[in-house]
Write a protein that holds these residues in place. Structure first.
Motif, PDB file in Angstrom:
ATOM      1  N   LEU A 185     -28.352  15.830   0.757  1.00  0.00           N
ATOM      2  CA  LEU A 185     -28.117  14.396   0.703  1.00  0.00           C
ATOM      3  C   LEU A 185     -28.463  13.843   2.084  1.00  0.00           C
ATOM      4  CD1 LEU A 185     -24.824  13.745  -1.300  1.00  0.00           C
ATOM      5  CD2 LEU A 185     -27.043  12.693  -1.698  1.00  0.00           C
ATOM      6  N   ALA A 196     -28.641  10.849   3.498  1.00  0.00           N
ATOM      7  CA  ALA A 196     -27.877   9.801   4.172  1.00  0.00           C
ATOM      8  C   ALA A 196     -26.645  10.362   4.892  1.00  0.00           C
ATOM      9  CB  ALA A 196     -27.492   8.714   3.176  1.00  0.00           C
ATOM     10  N   PRO A 197     -25.760  11.099   4.228  1.00  0.00           N
ATOM     11  CA  PRO A 197     -24.595  11.643   4.952  1.00  0.00           C
ATOM     12  C   PRO A 197     -24.838  13.014   5.566  1.00  0.00           C
ATOM     13  CG  PRO A 197     -24.297  12.002   2.617  1.00  0.00           C
ATOM     14  CD  PRO A 197     -25.619  11.308   2.768  1.00  0.00           C
ATOM     15  N   GLN A 198     -26.027  13.601   5.355  1.00  0.00           N
ATOM     16  CA  GLN A 198     -26.362  14.915   5.895  1.00  0.00           C
ATOM     17  C   GLN A 198     -25.461  16.008   5.333  1.00  0.00           C
ATOM     18  OE1 GLN A 198     -29.128  15.622   8.402  1.00  0.00           O
ATOM     19  NE2 GLN A 198     -29.507  13.923   7.037  1.00  0.00           N
ATOM     20  N   TYR A 199     -25.242  15.968   4.022  1.00  0.00           N
ATOM     21  CA  TYR A 199     -24.482  17.003   3.337  1.00  0.00           C
ATOM     22  C   TYR A 199     -25.436  17.860   2.508  1.00  0.00           C
ATOM     23  CZ  TYR A 199     -20.330  14.213   4.465  1.00  0.00           C
ATOM     24  OH  TYR A 199     -19.345  13.511   5.112  1.00  0.00           O
ATOM     25  N   ALA A 224     -32.084   8.594   0.560  1.00  0.00           N
ATOM     26  CA  ALA A 224     -31.394   7.671   1.461  1.00  0.00           C
ATOM     27  C   ALA A 224     -31.880   6.244   1.174  1.00  0.00           C
ATOM     28  CB  ALA A 224     -31.669   8.052   2.908  1.00  0.00           C
ATOM     29  N   HIS A 270     -28.954   6.012  -0.439  1.00  0.00           N
ATOM     30  CA  HIS A 270     -27.968   6.309  -1.469  1.00  0.00           C
ATOM     31  C   HIS A 270     -27.210   7.589  -1.125  1.00  0.00           C
ATOM     32  CE1 HIS A 270     -29.948   3.239  -3.925  1.00  0.00           C
ATOM     33  NE2 HIS A 270     -31.107   3.830  -3.652  1.00  0.00           N
ATOM     34  N   THR A 271     -25.986   7.695  -1.619  1.00  0.00           N
ATOM     35  CA  THR A 271     -25.149   8.875  -1.374  1.00  0.00           C
ATOM     36  C   THR A 271     -24.681   9.496  -2.676  1.00  0.00           C
ATOM     37  OG1 THR A 271     -23.189   7.452  -1.176  1.00  0.00           O
ATOM     38  CG2 THR A 271     -24.377   8.002   0.854  1.00  0.00           C
ATOM     39  N   SER A 272     -25.433   9.287  -3.741  1.00  0.00           N
ATOM     40  CA  SER A 272     -25.010   9.745  -5.064  1.00  0.00           C
ATOM     41  C   SER A 272     -25.719  11.034  -5.452  1.00  0.00           C
ATOM     42  CB  SER A 272     -25.300   8.665  -6.115  1.00  0.00           C
ATOM     43  OG  SER A 272     -24.602   7.471  -5.808  1.00  0.00           O
ATOM     44  N   ASP A 325     -20.594   9.638  -6.613  1.00  0.00           N
ATOM     45  CA  ASP A 325     -20.741   9.280  -5.212  1.00  0.00           C
ATOM     46  C   ASP A 325     -19.908  10.256  -4.386  1.00  0.00           C
ATOM     47  OD1 ASP A 325     -20.792   8.124  -2.677  1.00  0.00           O
ATOM     48  OD2 ASP A 325     -20.869   6.086  -3.482  1.00  0.00           O
ATOM     49  N   CYS A 326     -20.562  10.932  -3.432  1.00  0.00           N
ATOM     50  CA  CYS A 326     -19.857  11.957  -2.663  1.00  0.00           C
ATOM     51  C   CYS A 326     -18.810  11.373  -1.736  1.00  0.00           C
ATOM     52  CB  CYS A 326     -20.861  12.789  -1.866  1.00  0.00           C
ATOM     53  SG  CYS A 326     -21.671  11.877  -0.533  1.00  0.00           S
ATOM     54  N   ARG A 327     -18.812  10.046  -1.539  1.00  0.00           N
ATOM     55  CA  ARG A 327     -17.849   9.433  -0.629  1.00  0.00           C
ATOM     56  C   ARG A 327     -16.519   9.102  -1.284  1.00  0.00           C
ATOM     57  NH1 ARG A 327     -21.500   4.500   1.207  1.00  0.00           N
ATOM     58  NH2 ARG A 327     -21.557   4.397  -1.087  1.00  0.00           N
TER      59      ARG A 327
END
Length: 891
Positions: free
Chosen positions: A656, A658-661, A700, A702-704, A718-720
């Protein structure tokens, strides 16, 4: 321009990577030293603690900027600086005005230094951004030095705003140098050489453009540069100060990847800079060519110092014929004028003298006679030519110059040479009695009796040197009365004999001395003498004056990333490829191996920065591997991190951005941190009887995560935040089978799902509506990729690879594999790189008519059966996973 644009322009420097993303650094603390090897940020040479503070350069190979920074700080009296007032645009505006006249004179040559025309539009934009940022940054150093050096006639202190701007420009320059060094290590040898080193080499020339940058930097009250010190004493010009950071970055790349960078990339570029033009008739240099000559000689001096003895002797003929002789042809030409007149020719003459003296000290008298006789004789011969021309009267017809007709003069050696009478004044200003003295005395000491053999006119030059001594001191000294100092590594020098070598039991070359019948190698622990340089006046703080600049020989530190074997062969090929070449070429060169999995490798996914990649396997682990080059192609690399929280075989792994996961799936989706290995979230199937069959991550910003289950349901999480984000049914009353593959468009606006029946469904992620569903293949869909421009690429067990437009009924292209289905593929621009279970790698185009070139992997480079494939688009490498658990990097 306010502070924010300046900061953004500074952050624009990573655009050198031509498409590499650097989001992986977004959330790292500033104190991270990357000791785990995630990123290489340190210079191979140790740095002082105070050099890391803001406002002081960490560039140790060029202490001119540091010394100027200290003087500047002393003048400013420690005035406070408003960091928010950083304005990089002001310096670029000043330089545009100061160099406007030069650009008008040479419209053809006045293009942006780093202008590149890449085949891909994105790379072109990124390269242009990097050109503007780094060129403005380095050029702004010119104004910093000018302001720091022109303080002699000032009676009042500079305004606070100018002081602040000077500090801001130094901070910006320091940041740019650190960023370039960091990028050079992060990007690897091929990308760093193609995009960073190549542009730095072009930027080096711009540091010497214009008469201002060709002025000697001397402090007030000192004598003229030519009468100060001896032959090997550095006599820096303003261009040397400006080019210091560029040379430092170039040498840093050589420190990282070894001596081949000097001999295979830098030296050919130097030969290109000094090569004569295409016309054989009389020509006049332009400002760009003139600056290129100065940059070439300066860079050659740096290269000679870092070359080993063996390498220096191997390439010495090339240096003589491709560098020294072309430079001397311009320097001693009787028909070619310099745009900046006698000043530029004088600077080039002094730099060339220093370069030849350095080589003579490195190789010894015998090798000079064998390899450098022609350059040295050519250098001295110009005095004889001018001496003869002074006794002849040359008259030039007014229209002869425009028609290219110049008089031919017969010289005493029997040669007829063209002579431009208008250049005689310029030549006489350069090759004066003082220059004859500057050349003759040190060379007579360096060469000894050999000077009589290789320099026919040595007596004439000696007489000219004697005349110069009479003009400055009629009764005190003779031409042999110079007192040069040489390093302890060379022959011993006797001050009692006028500075010439002593003919005793000590002799030899390359730092060894002969004592009786024994060859003695001096102890490396002994401190080196500062070279052929005395503490005379010209060694002011206005230019490079560090001890390391005066060393005759320095060892390149052995780096773990040094090029050798297959890495060297591939790098040599890559630096010769045009940047406009947009095709992927597979040469089947093995670069590295990554063993560690105990089961078949099911998936491989490089991170967006291309310095690490992830792999998932049947052994229920996910491993994070570094992609920094090491070894000669046979080395094996250990994983940096192993994630072992899965309970089943891992069939998907991705990032992912955007959050670097990292997202990995074995039937349950795991979200975890790649830096610590900590599990952040586990998403189990909603019904244990309905497992997850395919997973994809959204681009990115997006975080889904999108997941497809065996009941043809597509879910978004959504991972958040906890819970379900969206849920859509894809079947639509049909029974298309299991979802085998998912692909998300680069914009994130659509998702396409491929089923085991060959059916494909296109879904709009914004509305949840099914845009299209169609039977695409006759067998199971094995993989789907989405490309820019609403293009889809799918492969199936029916041996076909098909290219689709999202909303068009018929396929754009249709490829058919003759023997085996294409079970894995990846994209490179407008090309598809395919792999089959028969270990065949193919390349086909998305635009041209169906045609495919295939290559069978040899058992020497790849063992086992190919199970997964991933392409590194910037580095142009292939990651190939096998059923035996080993991953290999090939090019």
């Amino acid at each position: 321009m306010d502070g924010e644009p300046a900061a953004s322009s500074g952050l624009g420097l990573p655009d050198y990577t031509s498409g590499v993303s650097f989001h992986d650094q977004a959330y790292l603390p500033e104190t991270e030293d990357f000791q785990a090897g995630l990123y290489v940020a340190e210079s191979p040479q140790p740095q002082e603690a105070e050099a890391l503070s803001l406002g002081r350069l960490s560039d140790k190979s060029s202490t001119s900027e540091a010394s100027l920074g200290e003087e500047r700080a002393a003048d400013e009296g420690g005035a406070p600086v408003d960091k928010s007032s950083l304005r990089s645009g002001d310096s670029s505006q000043d330089l545009k005005q100061s160099e406007g006249s030069e650009e008008e004179e040479e419209e053809e040559e006045g293009c942006v230094v780093l202008e590149e025309e890449d085949g891909e539009g994105e790379q072109e934009e990124l390269t242009r951004a990097s050109e503007l940022t780094l060129s403005d940054t380095v050029l702004s150093m010119d104004t910093v030095v000018a302001r720091g050096g022109d303080t002699d006639g000032e009676e009042e202190e500079e305004p606070l705003t100018e002081q602040s701007e000077g500090k801001e420009q130094k901070i910006l320059l320091d940041t740019a140098c650190k960023m370039v060094r960091w990028l050079s290590a992060k990007l690897g040898p091929t990308v760093a050489s193609r995009y960073v080193a190549r542009n730095l080499l072009r930027l080096l020339t711009s540091c010497y453009v214009g008469p201002t940058r060709q002025q000697f930097t001397v402090s007030s009250g000192e004598s003229p540069p030519l009468s100060a010190g001896n032959i090997y004493q550095k006599r820096p010009v303003l261009g040397d100060v400006v080019s210091g950071p560029v040379l430092s970055c170039l040498l840093h790349i050589a420190h990282l990847y070894g001596e081949p960078v000097l001999t295979y990339q830098y030296l050919p570029y130097i030969s290109y800079l000094v090569a004569p033009g295409g016309t054989s008739g009389p020509s006049r240099l332009n400002s760009r060519k003139e600056a290129g000559l100065l940059a070439a000689v300066t860079l050659t001096q740096k290269i000679i110092v870092y070359l080993s003895d063996t390498t220096l002797m191997d390439i010495l003929p090339r240096i003589s014929h491709e560098v020294l002789l072309p430079v001397l042809s311009f320097l001693t030409s009787l028909v070619t004028g310099f745009p900046s007149g006698a000043q530029a020719r004088t600077v080039l003459c002094m730099k060339t003298i220093s370069l030849i003296a350095l080589i003579c000290l490195r190789i010894g008298q015998e090798m000079v006679q064998q390899h450098l006789s022609e350059p040295v004789a050519t250098f001295f011969h110009v005095f004889s030519q001018l001496h003869e021309l002074q006794h002849q009267e040359l008259r030039l017809d007014p229209g002869a110059r425009s028609e290219g007709q110049l008089p031919e003069v017969a010289f005493s050696d029997g040669q007829q040479r063209l002579v431009d009478p208008t250049l005689l004044d310029e030549l006489q200003k350069v090759f004066t009695l003082e220059m004859a003295y500057t050349i003759y005395v040190p060379f007579s000491c360096l060469l000894g009796d050999i000077i009589r053999k290789i320099i026919p006119n040595h007596e004439l030059v000696g007489e000219l040197a004697g005349l110069y001594l009479e003009t400055i001191s009629p009764s005190s000294r003779s031409p042999a009365g110079v007192e040069p100092t040489v390093p302890s590594a060379g022959p011993e020098w006797d001050p009692q004999s006028g500075g010439c070598p002593r003919d005793d039991s000590h002799s030899g070359t390359f730092g060894s001395v002969l004592v009786g019948n024994r060859i003695q190698i001096p102890d490396d622990s002994e401190p080196e003498s500062p070279g052929l340089r005395g503490p005379g006046p010209g060694a002011g703080s206005g230019g490079p004056s560090s001890e390391e600049d005066n060393a005759l020989k320095r060892e390149l530190p052995r780096s773990a990333h040094g090029l050798s074997g297959n890495w060297l062969a591939y790098w040599q090929y890559e630096i010769g490829v045009s940047q406009q070449d947009a095709h992927f070429r597979f040469h089947q060169i093995r670069l590295q191996s990554f063993p560690g999995h105990s089961g078949s490798v099911k998936c491989v996914a490089p991170l967006s920065s291309e310095d690490f990649f992830l792999s998932g396997s049947k052994d229920r682990t996910v491993r994070l591997w570094p992609l920094y080059n090491s070894g000669d192609g046979t080395s094996e690399t250990a994983p940096r991190l192993v994630y072992a929280q899965h309970r089943k075989s891992v069939f998907f792994v991705g990032q992912l951005e955007a959050p670097q996961y990292v997202v990995s799936c074995d039937g349950a989706v795991h979200v975890w941190d790649p830096f610590t290995g900590k599990t952040l979230r586990v998403i189990e199937p909603w019904d244990s009887r309905v497992p997850l069959t395919a997973v994809a991550v959204m681009p990115a910003p997006h975080t889904s995560i999108t997941m497809a289950s065996s009941d043809s349901t597509l879910r978004f999480v959504d991972c958040r935040k906890p819970g379900l984000q969206h849920e859509f049914r894809l079947g639509g009353g049909l029974n298309p089978g299991l979802v085998r593959s998912l692909a998300v468009s680069p914009s994130g606006r659509s998702v396409v799902a491929g089923f085991s029946s060959g059916f494909m469904v296109l879904l709009d992620t914004r509305t949840g509506l099914v845009l299209r569903g169609w039977p695409a293949h006759e067998g199971d869909i094995l993989q789907i990729k989405a490309v820019e421009g609403s293009v889809l690429v799918s492969s199936s067990s029916d041996h076909s690879l098909t290219v689709w437009k999202e909303l068009e009924q018929k396929p754009t292209h249709h490829y058919k594999s003759a023997s085996d289905p294409i079970h894995t593929f990846d994209l490179y621009g407008s090309e598809v790189v395919t792999g089959t279970v028969a270990n065949k790698i193919g390349v086909c185009s998305l635009l041209e008519p169906p045609s495919q070139a295939t290559t069978k992997l040899s058992s020497e480079n790849f063992r086992g059966t190919l199970t997964s494939l991933a392409l590194l688009p910037t580095k142009r490498h292939l990651l190939l996973g096998s059923d035996n658990g080993v991953i290999r990097l090939l090019a």
